[in-house]
Design a protein around this motif. Sequence first.
Motif, PDB file in Angstrom:
ATOM      1  N   UNK A 135       0.825  -1.202   0.000  1.00  0.00           N
ATOM      2  CA  UNK A 135       0.000   0.000   0.000  1.00  0.00           C
ATOM      3  C   UNK A 135       0.867   1.263   0.000  1.00  0.00           C
ATOM      4  N   UNK A 136       1.910   1.256   0.812  1.00  0.00           N
ATOM      5  CA  UNK A 136       2.807   2.404   0.857  1.00  0.00           C
ATOM      6  C   UNK A 136       3.513   2.616  -0.475  1.00  0.00           C
ATOM      7  N   UNK A 137       3.905   1.518  -1.112  1.00  0.00           N
ATOM      8  CA  UNK A 137       4.565   1.606  -2.418  1.00  0.00           C
ATOM      9  C   UNK A 137       3.617   2.217  -3.441  1.00  0.00           C
ATOM     10  N   UNK A 138       2.365   1.763  -3.447  1.00  0.00           N
ATOM     11  CA  UNK A 138       1.396   2.288  -4.409  1.00  0.00           C
ATOM     12  C   UNK A 138       1.069   3.753  -4.131  1.00  0.00           C
TER      13      UNK A 138
ATOM     14  N   UNK B  59       5.149   4.070  -6.891  1.00  0.00           N
ATOM     15  CA  UNK B  59       6.238   3.202  -7.339  1.00  0.00           C
ATOM     16  C   UNK B  59       5.709   1.817  -7.685  1.00  0.00           C
ATOM     17  N   UNK B  60       6.526   1.073  -8.408  1.00  0.00           N
ATOM     18  CA  UNK B  60       6.196  -0.304  -8.740  1.00  0.00           C
ATOM     19  C   UNK B  60       6.698  -1.231  -7.627  1.00  0.00           C
ATOM     20  N   UNK B  61       5.898  -2.270  -7.285  1.00  0.00           N
ATOM     21  CA  UNK B  61       6.314  -3.170  -6.201  1.00  0.00           C
ATOM     22  C   UNK B  61       7.522  -4.015  -6.597  1.00  0.00           C
ATOM     23  N   UNK B  62       8.360  -4.269  -5.628  1.00  0.00           N
ATOM     24  CA  UNK B  62       9.513  -5.132  -5.817  1.00  0.00           C
ATOM     25  C   UNK B  62       9.537  -6.157  -4.697  1.00  0.00           C
ATOM     26  N   UNK B  63      10.609  -6.902  -4.635  1.00  0.00           N
ATOM     27  CA  UNK B  63      10.728  -7.881  -3.568  1.00  0.00           C
ATOM     28  C   UNK B  63      10.134  -9.217  -3.954  1.00  0.00           C
TER      29      UNK B  63
ATOM     30  N   UNK C 266       6.777  -9.097  -5.574  1.00  0.00           N
ATOM     31  CA  UNK C 266       6.630  -8.049  -6.576  1.00  0.00           C
ATOM     32  C   UNK C 266       5.789  -8.456  -7.762  1.00  0.00           C
ATOM     33  N   UNK C 267       5.792  -9.741  -8.124  1.00  0.00           N
ATOM     34  CA  UNK C 267       5.015 -10.211  -9.264  1.00  0.00           C
ATOM     35  C   UNK C 267       3.596 -10.612  -8.926  1.00  0.00           C
ATOM     36  N   UNK C 268       3.228 -10.531  -7.657  1.00  0.00           N
ATOM     37  CA  UNK C 268       1.871 -10.907  -7.232  1.00  0.00           C
ATOM     38  C   UNK C 268       0.984  -9.667  -7.286  1.00  0.00           C
ATOM     39  N   UNK C 269      -0.179  -9.732  -7.948  1.00  0.00           N
ATOM     40  CA  UNK C 269      -1.058  -8.548  -8.051  1.00  0.00           C
ATOM     41  C   UNK C 269      -1.462  -7.994  -6.693  1.00  0.00           C
ATOM     42  N   UNK C 270      -1.712  -6.691  -6.672  1.00  0.00           N
ATOM     43  CA  UNK C 270      -2.079  -6.022  -5.422  1.00  0.00           C
ATOM     44  C   UNK C 270      -3.274  -6.693  -4.742  1.00  0.00           C
TER      45      UNK C 270
ATOM     46  N   UNK D 184       4.751 -18.667  -3.002  1.00  0.00           N
ATOM     47  CA  UNK D 184       5.173 -17.927  -4.195  1.00  0.00           C
ATOM     48  C   UNK D 184       6.329 -16.991  -3.863  1.00  0.00           C
ATOM     49  N   UNK D 185       6.228 -16.291  -2.737  1.00  0.00           N
ATOM     50  CA  UNK D 185       7.323 -15.429  -2.312  1.00  0.00           C
ATOM     51  C   UNK D 185       8.565 -16.212  -1.934  1.00  0.00           C
ATOM     52  N   UNK D 186       8.392 -17.381  -1.356  1.00  0.00           N
ATOM     53  CA  UNK D 186       9.528 -18.224  -0.985  1.00  0.00           C
ATOM     54  C   UNK D 186      10.315 -18.652  -2.219  1.00  0.00           C
ATOM     55  N   UNK D 187       9.613 -19.032  -3.260  1.00  0.00           N
ATOM     56  CA  UNK D 187      10.294 -19.405  -4.511  1.00  0.00           C
ATOM     57  C   UNK D 187      11.039 -18.202  -5.095  1.00  0.00           C
ATOM     58  N   UNK D 188      10.429 -17.020  -5.021  1.00  0.00           N
ATOM     59  CA  UNK D 188      11.099 -15.829  -5.543  1.00  0.00           C
ATOM     60  C   UNK D 188      12.386 -15.556  -4.770  1.00  0.00           C
ATOM     61  N   UNK D 189      12.358 -15.734  -3.458  1.00  0.00           N
ATOM     62  CA  UNK D 189      13.565 -15.562  -2.656  1.00  0.00           C
ATOM     63  C   UNK D 189      14.643 -16.565  -3.056  1.00  0.00           C
ATOM     64  N   UNK D 190      14.236 -17.827  -3.252  1.00  0.00           N
ATOM     65  CA  UNK D 190      15.200 -18.857  -3.633  1.00  0.00           C
ATOM     66  C   UNK D 190      15.833 -18.548  -4.981  1.00  0.00           C
TER      67      UNK D 190
END
Length: 581
Positions: free
Chosen positions: A330-333, A337-341, A344-348, A385-391
């Motif tokens: 929410x703060x990013x939006x 700015x565009x979400x990262x991390x 980042x690829x998961x819709x709001x 999904x976030x765990x895979x992105x971290x890996x």
Amino acid sequence: MLPYATFALLATVSWNRWIEPYVDTGRELMVPWRLAQGERLYAEIHFHHGPLAPYLGAAIDRSAGRCLPARTGLALGIALLHLAALRRLLRGLLPAGRAALTTAIAVAAAIFLRPGGWLFPFSFDMAIAVAVLTWALVFATRAQTSRADGRAGVCLLLALLARPELAVAGLLLVGLTVLREPRRLFLLALFPFTAAAAVYGIVSAGIPPSDLVADGWLRMIDPPAAYANVYRAYAGLDRIGLRSAELLLAAIVLAILAALLVAAAFMASRAGAGSRTVSTGVMIAATAVLVALAALRLRPPTSLAETVSLFPPLPRVIPISLAAAAVLRLLVRLGGRQPRGPLGGVPDAVVWMAALFGSRIFLAAGYVGPYDAYFLPLPLTVAITGLYALADRAAPAVGAALPRLTSAALAVFLTFRVAAIADLYRRGAWSHVVTPAGGLWLPEPEGVTTRQALADLQNHFPAHSTLTGFPEGGFFNYVLGRRNPFWLDQFFPGHLDGAGEARAVALFDDRPPDVILYANVLAVGEGSRVFGRDYLARLDEEVRSRSRVVSIHGPGARPGARIGDPDFFVEIRVPIEPAAR
């Protein structure tokens, strides 16, 4: 097919062991049946949620009669609908193999929990709302065409007609993503809201607002203290100190497991291209350690059983992590700015909806229903999904094997959860109970007690006799086709205020049921546990003073048995004739 294979396996393992007759099942069976018999929802039938689930159940009863398998089939359809939504949602977030594994984990971790899993939910309206809200995310975040938005709007409408308080929050989160797009805002927010308002206006026509607050869908605008206590307990906020300690312990365990995977990936990468055997051996050894830990958790030796039982479920960290991610998004939006991390690829809307679901089990995410069964799957899949992105991000620095080791760890977790569910449904004594509406399996001592009580009611009371159960007996009403003269089928905390209790006492005096059933069941989480002692004491005193015991069944059967005694029982009473009184 992996998620569906997992679902089929666990459905087979738990077959027909989903119904729990003494808590909420009576309401879920009786409200639709009474609708099918011509009574009016909210006017003659006490129900605190939307009309969709009762009318669906009533349609089943009109077509199939009183039929437990037919109602279970409805629950099965809702569960598969939810599973399909999770699979479709992940299709756009993860590669096929990872998406399949993640969805299968959601099935094994939550769908078949007791009490109140998806195959016979404690609340059909909750199951419908969660399933269609998940489908709304699928449609609203994929093609972004008028057709897709229209389908998402229909899903949001259905959620509003099932569980309005949850659906309003979900609608606001989805609408927040399209504030600057009038066409989409109409389809995703204004249309479902106005259509739902029209439906509620129709079903509420002629019913005083005070009755809708006391006995109808407006109860949520003035929830009793007992309801607030339940929501607080299911969120883990009733014991914040203990839950926070469990959360910290789960985070430490996850950090240790992550360190193991990182170390194994680092060692495998340093083995060199010419030492593939060594690299493979390292990964196999790391996976073997995880298997051993899972086996220890599942079947600890007697000397370690108490210690191992202190470790909280690993998903305990998910809701609070997603809450932080949702605030950050929410703060990013707001900052343009565009979400990262990792997410980042998961819709709001998906991040925010997952956080909303997670808030209902905020410090108590785990493997115990009823709320975990409904609110854990979406947050769990988003977290993985976030765990895979971290890996994937860490792989260049740590070692290319890290994503594969992550999949291996998740596969071990999936296997562990399948084995745990099998334990849940296959260990201990279960008894088959045959009823006129279909058979089911119940754990002991509920099984034999229920079978004896059913036989007693069938053999000694005519089919036209009326029946009321305290604190709940709707299961017996439904399977035996016995009418309940009261306007509600549950007598748990918060269902009757002082005026409602006085009304119930007056009704009992004027038109007592032919049979009264007491079941030794405690209210969990409401703050008042024992019917007749902690709540509704006046009603209990009136019923007991104007009735007598004719039989009592179960290990707790003894003269003078009362709800709250240590052992389970079902007591059958009949009214005392006025002259005898």
